[in-house]
Design an enzyme around this catalytic site. Structure first.
Site, PDB file in Angstrom:
ATOM      1  CE1 TYR A  50      35.576  20.196  73.450  1.00 33.53           C
ATOM      2  CE2 TYR A  50      36.497  22.255  74.258  1.00 33.53           C
ATOM      3  CZ  TYR A  50      36.568  21.159  73.415  1.00 33.53           C
ATOM      4  OH  TYR A  50      37.625  21.016  72.558  1.00 33.53           O
ATOM      5  NE  ARG A  86      39.878  16.407  79.183  1.00 29.28           N
ATOM      6  CZ  ARG A  86      40.100  15.925  77.970  1.00 29.28           C
ATOM      7  NH1 ARG A  86      41.350  15.739  77.546  1.00 29.28           N
ATOM      8  NH2 ARG A  86      39.100  15.621  77.164  1.00 29.28           N
ATOM      9  NE  ARG A 107      30.647  42.095  76.092  1.00 36.03           N
ATOM     10  CZ  ARG A 107      31.795  42.765  76.247  1.00 36.03           C
ATOM     11  NH1 ARG A 107      31.814  43.861  77.012  1.00 36.03           N
ATOM     12  NH2 ARG A 107      32.899  42.356  75.653  1.00 36.03           N
ATOM     13  CE  LYS A 109      37.753  18.484  75.488  1.00 36.33           C
ATOM     14  NZ  LYS A 109      38.793  18.475  74.452  1.00 36.33           N
ATOM     15  CD  GLU A 123      47.396  20.432  72.560  1.00 38.20           C
ATOM     16  OE1 GLU A 123      47.039  19.329  73.039  1.00 38.20           O
ATOM     17  OE2 GLU A 123      47.116  21.514  73.085  1.00 38.20           O
ATOM     18  CG  LEU A 172      43.167  18.856  76.723  1.00 38.38           C
ATOM     19  CD1 LEU A 172      42.704  19.787  77.834  1.00 38.38           C
ATOM     20  CD2 LEU A 172      42.039  18.633  75.721  1.00 38.38           C
TER      21      LEU A 172
END
Length: 284
Positions: free
Chosen positions: A32, A51, A99, A147, A179, A204
């Site tokens: 995302y 990114r 799945r 991310k 972070e 990140l």
């Protein structure tokens, strides 16, 4: 009611649906980005696209939309939802398939969802008073540079901070801050040096981080990109975090101890002002 984007269609939010077999739902198999909107324009859109492409590449995930396509979708959502200030959330998953831990066939269409959030970004009560942070052990996986949507541990970290009367948590690995739960972390030493963790798979690579450090260099501030310890943070004269939604937010307390004089410091305050002005001028 908001209009959201789901797999090529703009639909009312109460009609937006994805499959129960979507791998984002079953495996957190998705990435995302969050792009801020100021004055109806997008902040650092190019950086977020770059990114996003990196995250997709690291996970061998396809996306058929170009950066120009994504820009058009973002702008359409800003217009349809009358967003002057806020954020646009973009999520791409590997799509829907029965799945199985093994990836589905390569021609499986990805799931692409975008939605807006109206939120005041300039006038921030948290930035004005400064945030209180706690430190907790960083138990995330070792590819924090991607991310992904697997955000359960950061969510638990934020909830632990709230339970302790704080605003956020700084994650610590081997005695050093990596972070914040959803932001990059910084301290300012007694000689005015800004210290923040160097880029690696442990954190990140923040788009706002990059822009704020550029602002600091323009202001001829000294910067050290290296790990810093919790003890260094406790003894710092200032501390702050950066993120797409928070910009620059001073930190005034860590684990119940005041940082500096316990008030937002001049370095963070100056960087927030300069960053906002620079981003407003560069927004598209």
């Amino acid at each position: 009611m908001r209009t959201v984007y789901v797999n090529g269609a703009y639909v009312p939010e109460d009609q937006a649906k994805v499959s129960v077999f979507d791998r984002g739902f079953l495996f957190a198999d998705g990435v995302y980005e969050v792009t801020s909107v100021l004055d109806g324009k997008l902040i650092d859109f190019g950086g977020h696209c770059k990114r996003l492409r990196r995250s997709l590449g690291e996970l061998e995930m396809r996306l058929d939309l170009s950066d120009e396509d994504l820009l058009a979708i973002h702008r359409e959502l800003v217009a349809r939802n009358d967003i002057d200030e806020g954020m646009i959330y973009l999520q791409v998953t590997r799509g829907a398939a029965d799945r199985d831990f093994v990836f589905p066939p390569e021609d499986t269409p990805p799931t692409v969802v975008l939605f807006t959030q109206k939120k005041p970004l300039i006038e921030s009560a948290l930035a004005a008073r400064g945030q209180k942070v706690i430190t907790i052990e960083d138990k995330r996986w070792s590819r924090c540079d991607i991310k992904t949507v697997q955000l359960l541990y950061p969510s638990l970290a934020k909830m632990e901070a709230k339970a302790k009367g704080a605003d956020d948590a700084w994650l610590v690995r081997d005695g050093f801050v990596t972070e914040g739960s959803s932001n990059n972390a910084y301290i300012v030493t007694s000689d005015g040096t800004i210290v923040t963790r160097d880029i690696s798979s442990a954190i990140l690579s923040g788009i706002t981080r990059q822009a704020v450090l550029e602002c600091a260099r323009d202001l001829q501030m000294k910067i050290e990109e290296r790990p810093f310890s919790v003890e260094e943070a406790e003894n710092a004269v200032e501390a702050f975090s950066t993120s797409a939604s928070g910009f620059v937010v001073p930190a005034v307390e860590i684990d119940g101890k005041p940082i500096g004089d316990g008030k937002p410091g001049p370095v963070a305050t100056r960087l927030r002002s300069v960053y906002i002005e620079k981003m407003r001028q560069a927004a598209i």
